[in-house]
Design a protein around this motif. Sequence first.
Motif, PDB file in Angstrom:
ATOM      1  N   ALA A  29       0.829  -1.209   0.000  1.00 36.30           N
ATOM      2  CA  ALA A  29       0.000   0.000   0.000  1.00 36.30           C
ATOM      3  C   ALA A  29       0.862   1.257   0.000  1.00 36.30           C
ATOM      4  CB  ALA A  29      -0.936   0.004   1.203  1.00 36.30           C
ATOM      5  N   ARG A  30       1.956   1.225   0.741  1.00 39.23           N
ATOM      6  CA  ARG A  30       2.828   2.410   0.801  1.00 39.23           C
ATOM      7  C   ARG A  30       3.497   2.661  -0.550  1.00 39.23           C
ATOM      8  NH1 ARG A  30       3.153   7.271   2.988  1.00 39.23           N
ATOM      9  NH2 ARG A  30       5.271   7.892   3.416  1.00 39.23           N
ATOM     10  N   GLU A  35       3.744   5.674  -5.777  1.00 39.32           N
ATOM     11  CA  GLU A  35       3.531   5.658  -7.227  1.00 39.32           C
ATOM     12  C   GLU A  35       2.376   6.558  -7.665  1.00 39.32           C
ATOM     13  OE1 GLU A  35       5.086   3.599 -10.099  1.00 39.32           O
ATOM     14  OE2 GLU A  35       6.448   4.485  -8.650  1.00 39.32           O
ATOM     15  N   ALA A  36       1.375   6.717  -6.812  1.00 36.87           N
ATOM     16  CA  ALA A  36       0.205   7.539  -7.135  1.00 36.87           C
ATOM     17  C   ALA A  36       0.454   9.028  -6.886  1.00 36.87           C
ATOM     18  CB  ALA A  36      -1.002   7.069  -6.327  1.00 36.87           C
ATOM     19  N   GLU A  38       0.973  10.395  -3.896  1.00 36.98           N
ATOM     20  CA  GLU A  38       0.333  10.773  -2.632  1.00 36.98           C
ATOM     21  C   GLU A  38       1.329  11.063  -1.514  1.00 36.98           C
ATOM     22  OE1 GLU A  38      -2.276   7.494  -1.912  1.00 36.98           O
ATOM     23  OE2 GLU A  38      -3.496   7.930  -3.679  1.00 36.98           O
ATOM     24  N   VAL A  39       2.609  10.838  -1.767  1.00 34.74           N
ATOM     25  CA  VAL A  39       3.643  11.089  -0.761  1.00 34.74           C
ATOM     26  C   VAL A  39       4.420  12.321  -1.214  1.00 34.74           C
ATOM     27  CG1 VAL A  39       5.652  10.138   0.438  1.00 34.74           C
ATOM     28  CG2 VAL A  39       3.766   8.620  -0.252  1.00 34.74           C
ATOM     29  N   PRO A  40       4.295  13.430  -0.465  1.00 30.35           N
ATOM     30  CA  PRO A  40       4.907  14.697  -0.897  1.00 30.35           C
ATOM     31  C   PRO A  40       6.399  14.613  -1.229  1.00 30.35           C
ATOM     32  CG  PRO A  40       3.456  15.080   0.956  1.00 30.35           C
ATOM     33  CD  PRO A  40       3.552  13.584   0.787  1.00 30.35           C
ATOM     34  N   SER A  41       7.172  13.845  -0.452  1.00 28.21           N
ATOM     35  CA  SER A  41       8.625  13.822  -0.672  1.00 28.21           C
ATOM     36  C   SER A  41       9.044  13.081  -1.935  1.00 28.21           C
ATOM     37  CB  SER A  41       9.332  13.234   0.541  1.00 28.21           C
ATOM     38  OG  SER A  41       8.775  11.998   0.879  1.00 28.21           O
ATOM     39  N   THR A  42       8.169  12.278  -2.518  1.00 30.62           N
ATOM     40  CA  THR A  42       8.527  11.569  -3.754  1.00 30.62           C
ATOM     41  C   THR A  42       7.605  11.912  -4.919  1.00 30.62           C
ATOM     42  OG1 THR A  42       7.221   9.632  -3.090  1.00 30.62           O
ATOM     43  CG2 THR A  42       9.580   9.609  -2.552  1.00 30.62           C
ATOM     44  N   LEU A  48       9.243   5.531  -9.700  1.00 30.51           N
ATOM     45  CA  LEU A  48      10.107   4.995  -8.655  1.00 30.51           C
ATOM     46  C   LEU A  48      10.221   3.488  -8.800  1.00 30.51           C
ATOM     47  CD1 LEU A  48       8.282   6.935  -5.854  1.00 30.51           C
ATOM     48  CD2 LEU A  48      10.577   7.463  -6.640  1.00 30.51           C
ATOM     49  N   GLU A  49      11.339   2.949  -8.321  1.00 31.74           N
ATOM     50  CA  GLU A  49      11.462   1.501  -8.254  1.00 31.74           C
ATOM     51  C   GLU A  49      11.874   1.106  -6.848  1.00 31.74           C
ATOM     52  OE1 GLU A  49      14.453  -0.249 -10.764  1.00 31.74           O
ATOM     53  OE2 GLU A  49      15.962   1.205 -10.176  1.00 31.74           O
TER      54      GLU A  49
END
Length: 74
Positions: A29-30, A35-36, A38-42, A48-49
């Motif tokens: 889920a994380r 990938e979506a 939803e995480v500001p830092s990425t 991403l892999e």
Amino acid sequence: MSATFHYVYVLRSLEDGQFYTGFSSDLKARFAAHEAGEVPSTKDRRPLELVYYEACRSRADATRREKYLKTAWG
């Protein structure tokens, strides 16, 4: 009784080649959240892999391991 694991993981940005280290009790889920976007830092570093992960039995162990991997020695 099923064991609960906490995961420490390392992502690599295919955009800039940089690494991101984090932890979660639900790795799938994380990673999907990363990938979506939803995480500001990425969010701006996608795609991403997942290049590394390990399972820890306790949250404390996972956070300690995450902190270590974020140091120069990790």
